[in-house]
Design an enzyme around this catalytic site. Structure first.
Site, short mmCIF file in Angstrom:
data_model
loop_
_atom_site.label_atom_id
_atom_site.label_comp_id
_atom_site.label_asym_id
_atom_site.label_seq_id
_atom_site.Cartn_x
_atom_site.Cartn_y
_atom_site.Cartn_z
CG LEU A 21 47.02 -81.11 -31.02
CD1 LEU A 21 45.61 -81.55 -30.64
CD2 LEU A 21 47.25 -81.29 -32.52
CE1 TYR A 173 39.15 -83.30 -24.02
CE2 TYR A 173 38.54 -85.45 -24.92
CZ TYR A 173 39.24 -84.26 -25.02
OH TYR A 173 40.03 -84.02 -26.13
CE LYS A 177 38.15 -81.01 -26.39
NZ LYS A 177 38.73 -79.69 -26.80
#
Length: 305
Positions: A21, A173, A177
């Site tokens: 990305l 994770y 996030k």
């Protein structure tokens, strides 16, 4: 470079821009006229090792296409590394207009098997790796505003569906996030006075971090079919959020996947009961069940069986 020129004259920093990305974002920003600082530590998918190669290759690719770029290989989870990231933009291009926080890696484990080191590493690269570049960029923009040169600055943070809904096997994770979403809301409120807009993105795309974890949905399509999971599908929204054209958009969270963009509405008050006095446990339980019956069904956690 070809494009509409929506970012002409702007300088953007992209972290984790050596692959996936981040690389797609850096190339798209450059195609739209931005000069780009390409940051990448060059680590493996689990954060091991380091190499200057990925960042340099993307910077070289941008320059080969007629754009302007410089590679930065500092560790943005350290104060010195984050400070040098902002300095790279100012020293090389004379200004900083946009920061795209994207760097990260995975160390997936079920919670009962998740080591403290793997928790700390993932929280560090995702959450601290957003905070420190944001903090140093914000300090620069605040100084500009106080000197009478109020910027038209942008920050795009990278969250995840795991941060919105949770994800089985990704407790570290998902927590990082979700933290990025909270950081985004606070930063948008605090930095608006200095001409800075901050938004967050929860992308879905094929990267090193997703192609094995979600192998089924991330598979490449047959020749000639639309590649719904290509990272490049996410980048147009990132470019727009980094541009002056996104004026007035701040403190928002978007999902981006394939050809779809969704504005996420986050936590909002739902059904409520207020008896104006203290509940007993049994009364609180009955009230809670009544409220849950009136509430909508939550979306399932990713990967739930």
């Amino acid at each position: 470079m070809t494009g509409t020129g929506i970012c002409t004259g702007r300088v953007a920093v992209v972290t984790g821009a050596g692959r996936g990305l981040g690389r797609a974002h850096a190339l798209a920003l450059a195609a739209e006229g931005a000069a780009v600082v390409v940051n990448d530590l060059g680590v493996a998918a689990d954060g091991a090792g380091a190499s200057p190669g990925p960042a340099q290759q993307v910077a070289d690719e941008i320059r080969a296409r007629g754009g302007r770029a410089v590679a930065h290989t500092g560790d943005i989870t350290t104060t010195d590394g984050a400070a040098s990231l902002v300095a790279a933009a100012l020293d090389t291009f004379g200004r900083l207009d946009a920061l795209v926080n994207n760097a990260g890696f995975l160390r997936d484990r079920m919670l009962v098997n998740l080591d403290e080191d793997d928790w700390d590493a993932v929280i560090r690269v995702h959450l601290k790796g957003h905070f420190l570049p944001l903090r140093h960029a914000a300090a620069h923009w605040r100084a500009e505003a106080k000197a009478g040169r109020t910027p038209d600055a942008r920050i795009v943070n990278t969250s995840s569906g795991a941060g919105l809904l949770g994800s089985v096997g990704q407790g570290n994770y998902a927590a990082a996030k979700a933290g990025i979403l909270g950081l985004t809301l606070v930063a948008a409120a605090e930095l608006a006075r200095y001409g800075v807009q901050i938004n967050a993105l929860a992308p879905a795309a094929r990267t090193r971090m997703t192609e094995r974890t979600f192998a089924g949905t991330m598979a490449k399509p047959a020749a000639g079919e639309f590649d719904a999971m290509a990272p490049e599908n996410v980048s147009p929204l990132v470019v727009w959020l980094s541009s002056a054209d996104s004026a007035g958009v701040t403190g928002r969270v978007f999902e981006a996947e394939a050809g779809r963009i969704t504005v996420m509405e986050g936590w909002r008050p739902g059904p409520t009961a207020d008896r104006k006095s203290r509940w007993t446990p049994a009364e609180a339980g009955r009230a809670a069940r009544d409220l849950l019956a009136a509430a909508g069904t939550p979306q399932p956690v990713y990967g739930a069986r």
